[in-house]
Scaffold this motif. Structure first.
Motif, PDB file in Angstrom:
ATOM      1  N   HIS A   6      28.703  40.499  27.331  1.00 48.27           N
ATOM      2  CA  HIS A   6      29.233  41.169  28.511  1.00 48.27           C
ATOM      3  C   HIS A   6      29.898  42.499  28.242  1.00 48.27           C
ATOM      4  O   HIS A   6      30.587  43.018  29.089  1.00 48.27           O
ATOM      5  CB  HIS A   6      30.240  40.249  29.214  1.00 48.27           C
ATOM      6  N   ASP A  96      30.839  38.042  44.306  1.00 50.51           N
ATOM      7  CA  ASP A  96      29.504  38.608  44.495  1.00 50.51           C
ATOM      8  C   ASP A  96      29.537  39.970  45.187  1.00 50.51           C
ATOM      9  O   ASP A  96      28.476  40.547  45.442  1.00 50.51           O
ATOM     10  CB  ASP A  96      28.634  37.647  45.312  1.00 50.51           C
ATOM     11  N   ASN A 100      32.836  45.255  43.653  1.00 50.41           N
ATOM     12  CA  ASN A 100      33.649  44.540  42.672  1.00 50.41           C
ATOM     13  C   ASN A 100      32.919  44.534  41.325  1.00 50.41           C
ATOM     14  O   ASN A 100      33.475  44.887  40.286  1.00 50.41           O
ATOM     15  CB  ASN A 100      33.900  43.117  43.175  1.00 50.41           C
ATOM     16  N   GLY A 101      31.650  44.162  41.356  1.00 54.06           N
ATOM     17  CA  GLY A 101      30.858  44.143  40.126  1.00 54.06           C
ATOM     18  C   GLY A 101      30.641  45.526  39.548  1.00 54.06           C
ATOM     19  O   GLY A 101      30.680  45.710  38.326  1.00 54.06           O
ATOM     20  N   TRP A 104      33.909  46.672  37.742  1.00 56.49           N
ATOM     21  CA  TRP A 104      34.061  45.937  36.472  1.00 56.49           C
ATOM     22  C   TRP A 104      33.098  46.485  35.430  1.00 56.49           C
ATOM     23  O   TRP A 104      33.481  46.770  34.289  1.00 56.49           O
ATOM     24  CB  TRP A 104      33.809  44.451  36.730  1.00 56.49           C
ATOM     25  N   ARG A 105      31.843  46.631  35.827  1.00 58.07           N
ATOM     26  CA  ARG A 105      30.813  47.112  34.904  1.00 58.07           C
ATOM     27  C   ARG A 105      31.159  48.517  34.403  1.00 58.07           C
ATOM     28  O   ARG A 105      31.090  48.804  33.208  1.00 58.07           O
ATOM     29  CB  ARG A 105      29.458  47.131  35.609  1.00 58.07           C
ATOM     30  N   PRO A 540      33.753  39.131  38.627  1.00 54.24           N
ATOM     31  CA  PRO A 540      32.404  39.009  39.176  1.00 54.24           C
ATOM     32  C   PRO A 540      31.695  37.737  38.731  1.00 54.24           C
ATOM     33  O   PRO A 540      31.782  37.324  37.565  1.00 54.24           O
ATOM     34  CB  PRO A 540      31.694  40.255  38.654  1.00 54.24           C
ATOM     35  N   THR A 541      31.011  37.116  39.670  1.00 56.99           N
ATOM     36  CA  THR A 541      30.340  35.842  39.409  1.00 56.99           C
ATOM     37  C   THR A 541      29.367  35.938  38.244  1.00 56.99           C
ATOM     38  O   THR A 541      29.282  35.030  37.406  1.00 56.99           O
ATOM     39  CB  THR A 541      29.595  35.383  40.671  1.00 56.99           C
ATOM     40  N   GLU A 543      29.501  37.741  35.671  1.00 58.47           N
ATOM     41  CA  GLU A 543      30.205  37.772  34.394  1.00 58.47           C
ATOM     42  C   GLU A 543      30.659  36.373  33.986  1.00 58.47           C
ATOM     43  O   GLU A 543      30.547  35.973  32.827  1.00 58.47           O
ATOM     44  CB  GLU A 543      31.423  38.698  34.474  1.00 58.47           C
TER      45      GLU A 543
END
Length: 560
Positions: A6, A96, A100-101, A104-105, A540-541, A543
């Motif tokens: 990750h 999801d 948000n994802g 984070w990414r 995030p889901t 992750e």
């Protein structure tokens, strides 16, 4: 599976000079087995500086694109979207949620690429590379890594601290670290960066010692609340440190406030005297990810854009508009006008003129006059960061492709940090210097000097107005939540987060407006229920599914 899958540990920065393809959407990568690191690349000062150049842009793209305002403003209640991005508007963001994802990414891409920059410079920098440039480039990477972790810890709480991507390949025990240890880590990193960054930028837009010390002022103000553990009293040592660094930047950096607030967002404004650090975007057709795409989603219509202009459902919330001096409540809503020049520079009201932007009209074009349709879709659309068509910016614009920079810290924040650090744990302060610095920001907007004692509510109101649509408000609320969660919930749950009907007294050239709440909007969407269970963002889901160690209790990074 472990956290190693990750972390964006896929490539060295030397491959980004043209395409930066390593930072793709599949951020969960293993290091490639082929030899992509050209040991001959890091042989000159210019090559080393080129290796860190895109730490100023590409690695932040997924955050800047839409997540910056989704988290920083929609989640904070300063702005909203009527049809899109509703998770943050309604404060029910899930694992999801796309932004948000994306955030984070992006933050872990920054961390991963900063780590690789440090490793590659230490390993491959040749003898012709000056010690000064080597130290500077490593300091740039440490600065970026620390700032990314500041976003991570304030959004998700406990997160894993990663300093060396490659060691993760054989480490199956990596898990989250406590917020307290994350804050200690990033403060240490920013102090180290401040030691090695120059007082003057080596090239336009590059970091300086004052960029780092400005961030230290911010970090220590935030960290003062973390140390309280929600107990209501901030750590005085950290408050004193925030004041110390703020005062140094104010007195020693040479930075200065622009005379007119609106000029902060008039093209070309990049790297002006007030900017301490900005993301360095470029108008770059064919080089996706090095440009500023955000204006495409903020401009209210294609009439003022370049084949985009998808922000017709975005604008100020009722609560945000109510903060401006001169906008007063009535029996049916609000009315009035404000001397505060920040309103026009941040949000567009019907009849307002913007001569710097060209508006397409039937049969031709004119300078922008924000329209009034006489229906309940009229509200306060977003102006900040919207600079217009290609002709308005010297040809430097196309669809989703704008070249102007994104502020990450301005001198105005440093003045307000000083005032808040002096206020500290007191109910109010009459400190002359704190009031002077507060008023430098306050009066720049056209308002008369503030003469009453400063309180936390006064400072927070000033910050909300000064930095609306700059992705700041949410982090102010998180900082408050560290030591006074009840107060943070009170602010959030007292907001009306929906649209309104803005009617000018005349069109164009209005002298005042009447505001009424849009009747067809569901009353249930006007407010939220912020609480301890939903305040922080969920990891995030995707992750969690691939890195189950993220579910484990966090540990102290310094006592592993």
């Amino acid at each position: 599976m472990t956290i190693t899958k990750h972390i964006p540990i896929g490539a060295t920065l030397i491959t980004v000079l043209l395409a930066f393809s390593a930072c793709n959407k599949g951020f969960l990568e293993k290091p490639p087995t082929d030899a992509i690191v050209d040991a001959n690349f890091y042989q000159t000062d210019d090559q080393v500086l080129a290796a860190t150049a895109l730490l100023y842009s590409k690695v932040w793209f997924d955050y800047n694109d839409k997540a910056s305002y989704n988290l920083g403003d929609f989640r904070a209640g300063t702005a909203y979207s009527a049809y899109n991005d509703r998770g943050n508007v309604l404060f029910n963001t899930t694992g999801d949620n796309p932004d948000n994802g994306a955030a984070w990414r992006s933050f872990f891409i920054v961390v991963g690429q900063a780590n690789l920059a440090i490793q590659n410079i230490n390993t491959y920098a040749g003898s012709a590379v000056s010690p000064t440039v080597k130290r500077l480039a490593i300091a740039e990477a440490r600065f970026m890594r620390a700032l990314a972790y500041r976003f991570l810890v304030m959004n998700w709480g406990a997160v894993p601290i990663i300093e060396n991507n490659l060691t993760l390949l054989s480490d199956t025990t990596v898990q989250r670290n406590t917020p307290e240890s994350v804050w200690k880590f990033i403060t240490n990193e920013m102090r180290a960066a401040a030691e090695d960054l120059p007082e003057e930028p080596i090239r336009p837009g590059r970091l300086t010692k004052w960029s780092a010390e400005g961030m230290l002022a911010r970090f220590y103000l935030n960290r003062a609340g973390v140390a309280s553990g929600g107990g209501g009293t901030r750590d005085q040592v950290f408050l004193d440190s925030a004041k110390y660094y703020a005062e140094r930047v104010i007195n020693l950096s040479g930075a200065s406030l622009l005379t007119n607030y609106a000029d902060l967002f008039l093209f070309p404004y990049d790297n002006n005297a007030e900017s301490l650090f900005s993301l360095q975007w470029a108008f770059a057709p064919g080089a996706w990810g090095t440009q500023n795409s955000t204006p495409a989603y903020l401009a209210y219509s294609g009439d003022i854009a370049n084949g985009d202009g998808w922000g017709g459902d975005k604008g100020a919330t009722w609560w945000m508009l109510s903060l401006y001096d001169g906008i007063t409540p009535t029996e049916t809503g609000m009315e009035g006008r404000t001397l505060d020049q920040r309103l026009k520079a941040t949000f567009m009201l019907p009849g307002a003129h913007y001569p710097e932007i060209t508006q397409t009209i039937p049969g031709g074009s004119q300078e922008l006059v924000f329209p009034f349709t006489g229906t309940d879709v009229n509200f306060a659309s977003i102006k900040k960061y919207v600079t217009g068509k290609a002709d308005d910016v010297g040809g430097q614009a196309a669809s989703q492709n704008y070249g102007h920079d994104t502020y990450m810290q301005r001198l105005a924040e440093i003045y307000l940090i000083y005032a808040e650090a002096v206020l500290g744990n007191g109910a109010s302060t009459t400190d002359a210097t704190a009031l002077e610095y507060f008023n430098k920001v306050h009066t720049r907007s056209g308002l008369p000097p503030f003469e009453d004692p400063l309180t936390l509510d006064v400072i927070f109101k000033e910050r909300f107005i000064e930095f609306a649509m700059e992705g700041m408000a949410w982090y102010d609320l998180v900082s408050l939540h560290y030591y006074n969660p009840a107060k943070a919930y009170e602010i959030l749950n007292g907001q009306d987060r929906e649209k309104f009907f803005a009617e000018p007294d005349q069109f164009p050239n209005p002298t005042s407006w009447t505001f009424t709440k849009t009747p067809w909007v569901d009353v249930d969407t006007r407010g939220i229920d912020a609480n301890s269970g939903n305040f922080l963002l969920p990891i995030p889901t995707a992750e969690l599914s691939q890195a189950p160690n993220l579910r484990k209790p966090p540990v102290d990074y310094f006592n592993k």
